[in-house]
Design a protein around this motif. Structure first.
Motif, short mmCIF file in Angstrom:
data_model
loop_
_atom_site.label_atom_id
_atom_site.label_comp_id
_atom_site.label_asym_id
_atom_site.label_seq_id
_atom_site.Cartn_x
_atom_site.Cartn_y
_atom_site.Cartn_z
N LEU A 191 5.66 8.22 -32.01
CA LEU A 191 4.25 8.55 -31.77
C LEU A 191 4.08 10.06 -31.90
N ASP A 192 3.23 10.46 -32.83
CA ASP A 192 2.96 11.87 -33.07
C ASP A 192 1.62 12.22 -32.44
N MET A 193 1.65 13.02 -31.36
CA MET A 193 0.43 13.42 -30.66
C MET A 193 0.08 14.88 -30.93
N GLY A 194 0.49 15.38 -32.08
CA GLY A 194 0.19 16.75 -32.45
C GLY A 194 1.31 17.69 -32.04
N ALA A 195 1.29 18.08 -30.76
CA ALA A 195 2.32 19.01 -30.28
C ALA A 195 3.58 18.28 -29.85
N THR A 196 3.51 16.96 -29.74
CA THR A 196 4.65 16.19 -29.21
C THR A 196 4.96 15.02 -30.12
N LEU A 197 6.23 14.80 -30.40
CA LEU A 197 6.69 13.66 -31.18
C LEU A 197 7.59 12.82 -30.27
N LEU A 198 7.15 11.60 -29.96
CA LEU A 198 7.83 10.77 -28.98
C LEU A 198 8.46 9.55 -29.66
N PRO A 199 9.77 9.32 -29.47
CA PRO A 199 10.41 8.13 -30.04
C PRO A 199 10.04 6.89 -29.23
N LEU A 200 9.97 5.75 -29.90
CA LEU A 200 9.66 4.47 -29.26
C LEU A 200 10.74 3.47 -29.63
N THR A 201 11.19 2.72 -28.63
CA THR A 201 12.19 1.67 -28.86
C THR A 201 11.76 0.43 -28.09
N GLY A 202 11.65 -0.71 -28.81
CA GLY A 202 11.26 -1.95 -28.16
C GLY A 202 12.38 -2.53 -27.32
N PRO A 203 11.99 -3.31 -26.31
CA PRO A 203 10.61 -3.67 -25.95
C PRO A 203 9.94 -2.59 -25.11
N CYS A 204 8.71 -2.21 -25.50
CA CYS A 204 8.00 -1.17 -24.76
C CYS A 204 6.50 -1.35 -24.95
N ALA A 205 5.72 -0.62 -24.14
CA ALA A 205 4.26 -0.69 -24.17
C ALA A 205 3.69 0.68 -24.49
N LEU A 206 2.57 0.67 -25.23
CA LEU A 206 1.87 1.90 -25.56
C LEU A 206 0.38 1.66 -25.35
N TRP A 207 -0.27 2.53 -24.57
CA TRP A 207 -1.71 2.46 -24.35
C TRP A 207 -2.28 3.86 -24.53
N LEU A 208 -3.23 4.00 -25.45
CA LEU A 208 -3.89 5.27 -25.70
C LEU A 208 -5.39 5.09 -25.46
N PRO A 209 -5.93 5.65 -24.37
CA PRO A 209 -7.37 5.52 -24.12
C PRO A 209 -8.18 6.29 -25.15
N ALA A 210 -9.45 5.95 -25.25
CA ALA A 210 -10.34 6.65 -26.17
C ALA A 210 -10.30 8.15 -25.89
N GLY A 211 -10.33 8.92 -26.96
CA GLY A 211 -10.24 10.37 -26.81
C GLY A 211 -8.84 10.90 -26.99
N ARG A 212 -7.88 10.03 -27.30
CA ARG A 212 -6.48 10.45 -27.49
C ARG A 212 -6.06 10.19 -28.94
N PRO A 213 -6.36 11.08 -29.86
CA PRO A 213 -5.94 10.88 -31.25
C PRO A 213 -4.42 11.00 -31.38
N ALA A 214 -3.86 10.26 -32.32
CA ALA A 214 -2.41 10.28 -32.53
C ALA A 214 -2.10 9.59 -33.85
N ARG A 215 -0.83 9.62 -34.21
CA ARG A 215 -0.36 8.88 -35.39
C ARG A 215 0.88 8.11 -34.98
N LEU A 216 0.88 6.82 -35.27
CA LEU A 216 1.99 5.94 -34.90
C LEU A 216 2.68 5.42 -36.15
N LYS A 217 4.01 5.52 -36.15
CA LYS A 217 4.82 4.98 -37.23
C LYS A 217 5.81 3.98 -36.65
N LEU A 218 5.94 2.83 -37.30
CA LEU A 218 6.93 1.83 -36.91
C LEU A 218 7.88 1.57 -38.07
N LYS A 219 9.16 1.49 -37.76
CA LYS A 219 10.15 1.26 -38.79
C LYS A 219 10.12 -0.20 -39.24
N SER A 220 10.72 -0.46 -40.38
CA SER A 220 10.78 -1.83 -40.89
C SER A 220 11.54 -2.72 -39.90
#
Length: 303
Positions: free
Chosen positions: A60-89
């Motif tokens: 998850l790329d939130m501009g100043a921060t790049l956070l790794p994600l590993t399943g199983p996990c949850a992600l919730w971004l309320p309105a007003g939180r722009p970001a870019r999400l990438k998932l591997k194959s």
């Protein structure tokens, strides 16, 4: 519109079925299966977004921060939180998009509902889940989409009930505090100011804000006035005036265009509103020589 995937990894949209009154307008819910190719979402922050990663990895790329994600996990971004999400194959899970209006209609009323709303004002990023819980929430999200696509009688209501289960699960993931009978005044004020920034141009009434926050209009007014010295309506009007003065001073928009940008359907009413609040018509403000710097209090940063 941000890309969402069906079970074969193809981009699809899942709008709610058109009805006389949509319970969940513009809500989208789909399964994620990246198959052999990675996928990415550009999340502009205009709506609330949830992703449940059952298996796989991403970031998850939130501009100043790049956070790794590993399943199983949850992600919730309320309105007003722009970001870019990438998932591997090979990643699998479910994605949910909920506008503010649909969220307000889905969250239950009462003390628990207030806690759910408070929790969903804040992001949940990569919180680890058990495999069983991740699969359960993903299936609930998929059920929302299935109902919205079905066109069956009562589909919107059925989808809302599945959405409630998803929101309650996200609330529990956020480590809620023990139930309180009433939200603290400070919480009410903070949430009101946050909502005001989101819905200023929608011209919500004070009663609309109170209803979304699950408090009475009198309690909302009392909490806001005690904290700021002004009523909710006075703050809303002040914020609109600040936005109008900024556009008059710093843009080349016509007064009618400024009225439209601020959500006024009638330019004449905007002129009367502005003159009532400032003592001057907007045209005279624009023509005034030697404009003074505009003070813009940022209510969203209220402690």
């Amino acid at each position: 519109m941000d890309p969402l995937l069906d079970s074969r990894g193809r981009g699809i949209l899942v709008p709610g079925q058109p009805q006389a009154i949509e319970v969940l307008p513009d809500t989208e819910a789909v399964s994620i299966h990246t198959a052999l190719s990675p996928v990415a979402w550009t999340l502009r922050g205009t709506r609330n977004r949830a992703f449940i990663l059952v298996t796989g990895q991403g970031e998850l790329d939130m501009g100043a921060t790049l956070l790794p994600l590993t399943g199983p996990c949850a992600l919730w971004l309320p309105a007003g939180r722009p970001a870019r999400l990438k998932l591997k194959s090979g990643s699998r899970g479910a994605a949910l998009t909920v506008p503010e209006l649909a969220l307000g209609r889905a969250v239950p009323s009462g003390p628990v509902g207030r806690q759910v709303r408070d929790a969903l004002f804040h992001p949940i990023i990569g919180t680890r889940l058990t495999p069983a819980l991740a699969l359960d929430i993903a299936q609930s999200i998929e059920a929302v989409g299935q109902e919205l696509r079905s066109g069956q009688p009562g589909a919107q209501e059925a989808a809302r009930h599945h959405l409630v289960l998803v929101l309650m699960a996200l609330w529990r993931i956020s480590s809620p505090q023990p139930l309180k009978v009433q939200a603290a005044p400070r919480t009410i004020v903070r949430n009101f100011l946050h909502l005001m920034e989101l819905h200023l141009r929608d011209h919500w009434t004070v009663a609309d804000y109170a209803r979304f926050l699950s408090v009475s209009r009198a309690r909302l007014t009392s909490a806001v006035k005690r904290a700021t010295g002004r009523t909710p309506l006075e703050l809303l009007h002040e914020r609109l005036v600040i936005e109008a003065e900024t556009l008059l001073a710093e843009s080349h928009l016509q007064v009618t265009e400024i009225a439209d940008a601020l959500g006024f359907k009638d330019p004449g009413y905007f002129n009367r509103f502005f003159k009532r609040e400032t003592g001057r018509p907007p045209g005279r403000v624009r023509k005034a020589e030697g404009r003074m710097p505009i003070h813009r209090p940022n209510f969203a940063e209220w402690p």
